[in-house]
Write an enzyme that holds these catalytic residues in place. Structure first.
Site, PDB file in Angstrom:
ATOM      1  N   ARG A  36       0.824  -1.215   0.000  1.00  0.00           N
ATOM      2  CA  ARG A  36       0.000   0.000   0.000  1.00  0.00           C
ATOM      3  C   ARG A  36       0.858   1.265   0.000  1.00  0.00           C
ATOM      4  NH1 ARG A  36      -5.124  -1.872   3.815  1.00  0.00           N
ATOM      5  NH2 ARG A  36      -6.479  -2.210   2.011  1.00  0.00           N
ATOM      6  N   LYS A 197     -20.379 -17.362  -0.287  1.00  0.00           N
ATOM      7  CA  LYS A 197     -21.821 -17.280  -0.054  1.00  0.00           C
ATOM      8  C   LYS A 197     -22.553 -16.357  -1.005  1.00  0.00           C
ATOM      9  CE  LYS A 197     -21.692 -18.201   4.848  1.00  0.00           C
ATOM     10  NZ  LYS A 197     -21.954 -17.634   6.173  1.00  0.00           N
ATOM     11  N   GLY A 354     -10.323  -8.989  -1.498  1.00  0.00           N
ATOM     12  CA  GLY A 354      -9.223  -9.597  -0.745  1.00  0.00           C
ATOM     13  C   GLY A 354      -8.829 -10.982  -1.209  1.00  0.00           C
ATOM     14  N   GLY A 377     -13.477  -3.683   0.218  1.00  0.00           N
ATOM     15  CA  GLY A 377     -14.862  -3.212   0.347  1.00  0.00           C
ATOM     16  C   GLY A 377     -15.252  -2.213  -0.725  1.00  0.00           C
TER      17      GLY A 377
HETATM   18  P1  AMP Z   1     -15.398 -14.852  -0.473  1.00  0.00           P
HETATM   19  O1  AMP Z   1     -14.740 -14.239   0.732  1.00  0.00           O
HETATM   20  O2  AMP Z   1     -16.878 -14.787  -0.452  1.00  0.00           O
HETATM   21  O3  AMP Z   1     -14.786 -14.360  -1.769  1.00  0.00           O
HETATM   22  O4  AMP Z   1     -15.094 -16.404  -0.369  1.00  0.00           O
HETATM   23  C1  AMP Z   1     -13.818 -16.937  -0.479  1.00  0.00           C
HETATM   24  C2  AMP Z   1     -13.812 -18.252   0.232  1.00  0.00           C
HETATM   25  O5  AMP Z   1     -14.736 -19.135  -0.367  1.00  0.00           O
HETATM   26  C3  AMP Z   1     -12.472 -18.919   0.181  1.00  0.00           C
HETATM   27  O6  AMP Z   1     -12.005 -19.098   1.488  1.00  0.00           O
HETATM   28  C4  AMP Z   1     -12.764 -20.266  -0.476  1.00  0.00           C
HETATM   29  O7  AMP Z   1     -12.062 -21.330   0.106  1.00  0.00           O
HETATM   30  C5  AMP Z   1     -14.233 -20.432  -0.209  1.00  0.00           C
HETATM   31  N1  AMP Z   1     -14.838 -21.372  -1.156  1.00  0.00           N
HETATM   32  C6  AMP Z   1     -14.870 -21.250  -2.487  1.00  0.00           C
HETATM   33  N2  AMP Z   1     -15.478 -22.329  -3.037  1.00  0.00           N
HETATM   34  C7  AMP Z   1     -15.842 -23.160  -2.033  1.00  0.00           C
HETATM   35  C8  AMP Z   1     -16.498 -24.403  -1.970  1.00  0.00           C
HETATM   36  N3  AMP Z   1     -16.921 -25.034  -3.070  1.00  0.00           N
HETATM   37  N4  AMP Z   1     -16.719 -24.957  -0.752  1.00  0.00           N
HETATM   38  C9  AMP Z   1     -16.276 -24.301   0.352  1.00  0.00           C
HETATM   39  N5  AMP Z   1     -15.655 -23.122   0.357  1.00  0.00           N
HETATM   40  C10 AMP Z   1     -15.432 -22.552  -0.817  1.00  0.00           C
END
Ligand code: AMP
Length: 396
Positions: A36, A197, A354, A377
């Protein structure tokens, strides 16, 4: 959108208050990742070259409106001096007589760093009096902290309304890359949205459906969409309570002509751990005790074919559990294809968030992307189509 840059303002002899993001990780007093700080060097360098006087405004951690020595910006002075190759003076407050004197006495070639803005509780309330106190230290306000622009704080929003304002080099690069990718992009446009999610990325999906030609959904959130299509996902991470929402998104995408790409084959294991025994199966064949941890090779082929047909790509979120080998395979393969298409000039590729930056760095593809945003964010809120207060305040 229209905002001034450093090129539009005469900086000669002017005190330029620069809002920067130098919220770097520090362990035992040592900066462990100075990325940064490196990214604000062009702004400081250009102000010094134009005989302006850079005065840095920044937050550091979350002191909650109290003075906390462990979160003093003073500890960054040596790292900043190294990065700027210039003397960096320090004022123990970001407002008040001492800071005003230091700003007044700043000599050409020197940089002044002001203490953590968040030592004042008023900062995060976008307090106009605090902003007025800061504004007394400068003749010009320059915002170079895109990553803090989604927050309306005294040092990012209120102050921009009190002084002639412009975007710094990093902010300028972010805005140009992001506007090019979503406001007036070359079509077809593809977005990749992956990660854990659906619930955390609902607004993002809603906005993208209206704007992009292809929406590739991957990672844990794809499982929720498979559930919405009546497909069994066994023990996979999925938000069954969100299945109606996911179904609505599929229906809406049909209407807007946005083609949604879901995995057609899956990599399934019984345990969420690196090198867990796994098999590739059609997306509708997940066993009851199985966990979908990555997209399969057919899905990757389909995704890379979509990339090959696209001119613009926006990417947030991994396609699988990328921290666990070999469940980073789909993310890596797709990222490397995007990098190759970018290198050959066929694709403009922008990625951020991130985990996304970590995943693309791990794949070795990041340096070939057109632009990687380090703003978490703020990048997501921009993808959601929201107005960022720190950017809006620069507009004129
Ligand atoms: P996000 O912070 O929403 O971008 O999510 C990233 C996280 O989602 C990472 O830690 C990945 O390991 C997890 N992730 C991605 N695909 C899967 C999956 N099929 N099952 C469990 N975790 C997952």
């Amino acid at each position: 959108m229209s905002w001034k840059t450093l090129d539009d303002i005469d900086l000669n002899g002017k005190r330029v208050l620069v809002r920067v993001d130098i919220n770097v990780p520090v362990v035992d007093g040592a900066v462990t990742d100075a990325t940064r700080i490196q990214r604000i060097v062009p702004t400081v360098r250009d102000i010094l070259a134009a005989d302006g006087k850079p005065i840095l405004l920044a937050h550091f951690g979350r002191p909650g409106g109290e003075r906390r020595e462990s979160l003093s910006l003073k500890q960054l002075v040596p790292t900043l001096e190294n990065a700027f190759n210039a003397q960096v003076l320090f004022a123990a407050d970001c407002v008040g007589v001492e800071a005003e004197l230091a700003a007044e006495e700043l000599q050409p070639g020197q940089v002044l760093l002001l203490e953590n803005t968040r030592f004042h509780a008023a900062e995060t309330k976008n307090d106009p009096d605090l902003a007025a106190g800061m504004a007394r230290l400068g003749d010009i306000y320059c915002n170079d902290a895109f990553s803090a622009a989604h927050r309306a704080h005294s040092s990012t929003e209120a102050i921009a309304r009190l002084l002639p304002s412009c975007a710094g080099r990093l902010m300028q690069a972010e805005l140009e890359a992001l506007e090019g990718a979503l406001s007036a992009p070359k079509r077809p446009v593809t977005a990749v949205v992956g990660g854990a999610k659906v619930s955390t990325k609902l607004e993002l999906l809603g906005n993208l459906i209206d704007k992009v030609d292809y929406l590739v959904i991957g990672g844990g959130m794809a499982n929720t969409f498979l559930v919405a299509k009546g497909i069994n996902v066994g023990n996979s991470l999925a938000e069954t309570a969100m299945k109606d929402t996911a179904a609505d998104i599929l229906t809406k995408a049909d209407k807007t002509g946005c083609k949604i790409v879901l995995p057609s084959d899956i990599v399934v294991a019984e345990k969420f751990e690196a090198n867990a025994p796994h098999q590739v199966l059609p997306a509708d064949q997940c066993p009851d005790n199985g966990m979908i941890l990555d997209a399969g090779p057919d899905s990757v082929a389909e995704i890379t074919e979509v990339f090959a047909q696209s001119q613009t790509l926006i990417w947030n979120g991994p396609l699988g559990a990328f921290e666990l080998e070999p469940f980073d395979t789909a993310t890596n393969a797709a990222a490397l294809k995007a990098a190759a298409l970018t290198r050959s000039g066929q694709l403009v590729s922008v990625a951020g968030g991130g985990d996304t930056v970590a995943a693309l760095n791990a794949s070795g593809a990041a340096h070939d992307f057109s632009y990687i945003s380090t703003a978490g964010g703020a990048f997501l809120e921009w993808m959601e189509g929201k107005t960022l207060p720190g950017v809006a305040a620069l507009e004129h």
